[in-house]
Motif scaffolding. Sequence first.
Motif, short mmCIF file in Angstrom:
data_model
loop_
_atom_site.label_atom_id
_atom_site.label_comp_id
_atom_site.label_asym_id
_atom_site.label_seq_id
_atom_site.Cartn_x
_atom_site.Cartn_y
_atom_site.Cartn_z
N GLY A 98 -5.25 0.89 3.50
CA GLY A 98 -3.87 0.45 3.70
C GLY A 98 -3.32 0.84 5.06
O GLY A 98 -4.01 1.43 5.88
N CYS A 103 0.84 -1.20 0.00
CA CYS A 103 0.00 0.00 0.00
C CYS A 103 0.88 1.25 0.00
O CYS A 103 2.09 1.19 0.23
N SER A 154 -5.14 2.51 -2.31
CA SER A 154 -4.66 1.81 -1.12
C SER A 154 -4.59 2.73 0.09
O SER A 154 -4.33 2.28 1.20
#
Lengths: 492, 39
Positions: free
Chosen positions: B19, A373, B15
């Motif tokens: 995330g 990420c 993300s």
Amino acid sequence: MCGVVVFCSNPIKFARLLWLRKKKFKQEKLMIHRYKLGGMNIVIDVYSGSVHVVDDLAYDIIGMCESAQSREEIVSEMINKYSYRSDVTKEEVQDCLNQIEELRQEGRLFAVDTFSDMAGELKKRNDGVVKALCLHVAHTCNLNCAYCFASQGKYHGERALMSFEVGKRALDFLIENSKGRKNLEVDFFGGEPLMNFGTVKELVMYARKREKECGKNFRFTLTTNGMLIDDDVIDFANREMSNVVLSLDGRKEIHDRYRVDYSGKGSWDTVVPKFQKLVKARGEKNYYIRGTFTHANPDFLKDIETMLSLGFDRLSMEPVVCGENDPERLTNEDLPIVCEQYEKLAALMLKREKEGRPFTFYHYMIDLREGPCIYKRISGCGSGSEYMAVTPWGDLYPCHQFVGDERFLLGNVWDGVINKEVRDEFASCNVYARPECANCWAKLYCSGGCAANAYHATGSVKGIYKYGCDLFRKRMECAIMLEAARAADGDE
Amino acid sequence: MKRIKTLNTKKLCDSAKKGGCGECQTSVANQKCENKEQT
């Protein structure tokens, strides 16, 4: 309009608009990287993470968009350049510009950097969380490798073995400081960790007991030179270790040049059959044959081929880490050779995949769809904050490469982190903390690189190790090309 | 004609929403995301 194309019929106004648009391009921090490799044209959009495979016309036009040329200029220049091709018409160029504009609108090309405010966010959010330890169970080694960054396993100090009590306390320290994290990682490291195999086994048994009590999941790694591998080690490692890292430099003459015992005898003949036996018994579980290349073998592809011929198919080959005046150090003359080797390695991987004999190379294992990420990409490996090294006597360091340098002593496993200054310095390490990374297209793949390499090259953990950057960028170009080639094969 | 093929559909900014769980292995390019909510 594509990336930074401007429209205006008045030449004076046009020049002014062009200047303003270029200025905006810089301010908005858009970044792409275009390159040709393996017969493909590849465009990486840095801030969206999008990877595009394009034809020659689109490759040229995207480059012109980046340099802020007008739509009319682009059409005219492309018609001239491709005058020998009947398929490149004014309409086709316009259509290509429209495709580029569509991607820009979707945020997949010429995307703007919106992440700088997140820098440090992950580390702030996880303040004080520790999730991984490198346990130095042995500061001693049965080999005397000339290029060892750990000074033959002693880390510039005395020989020592970690006791079970120190290791047990380290595991408790990890559990206590892991807060909500489920996955905890421990690497048994040295020196040579198998010189303290009894303690390793005891510590794993203790961790397995604690993980049930605490709802944690321990993942163990063992890094070994292989000299002490026997059936007991193989059985234990293949049962308990989620990964084993086996040190082998490839060709016998290369391996035995540096990896010798204290009588000067090479270790290749001893370790290769042991590694083969361990890997054969390991089945599908993860392992790496991990080699080091130096100034003596910048042509490391031959070593990869040796590893393959020995039956190993999960490989990693790393540039040596050593002092500035060490004879093993890679030189500027080695750099183009190494970069060419990386390209040839990628070609070999594709060839063998088509032949049904695939192998993996650690640095080429990128996943464009399920990769890390954005927080992880910005904050990096976590050394000194969520990842620490523990010495045989329980001292804490930011990572294994800082062990033995008292300036970086963080604390110990009983009192925790005492040296807040060093901890804060590492906690503030991120890709945006390094000005040299600002214009690098690979920064969200490397997240600013290795703090230890930077420190040894520049004296600052927030510096950069330029040679390492050059190698990293080449590896990323090759890794992304491999993904593009596999996607193309899937289309056929 | 289609002159541009994009290899990945998800963008990095996607993300940012889910995330940062920190469960992935300490290495970042070749890391796998282990956040099931995100993947």
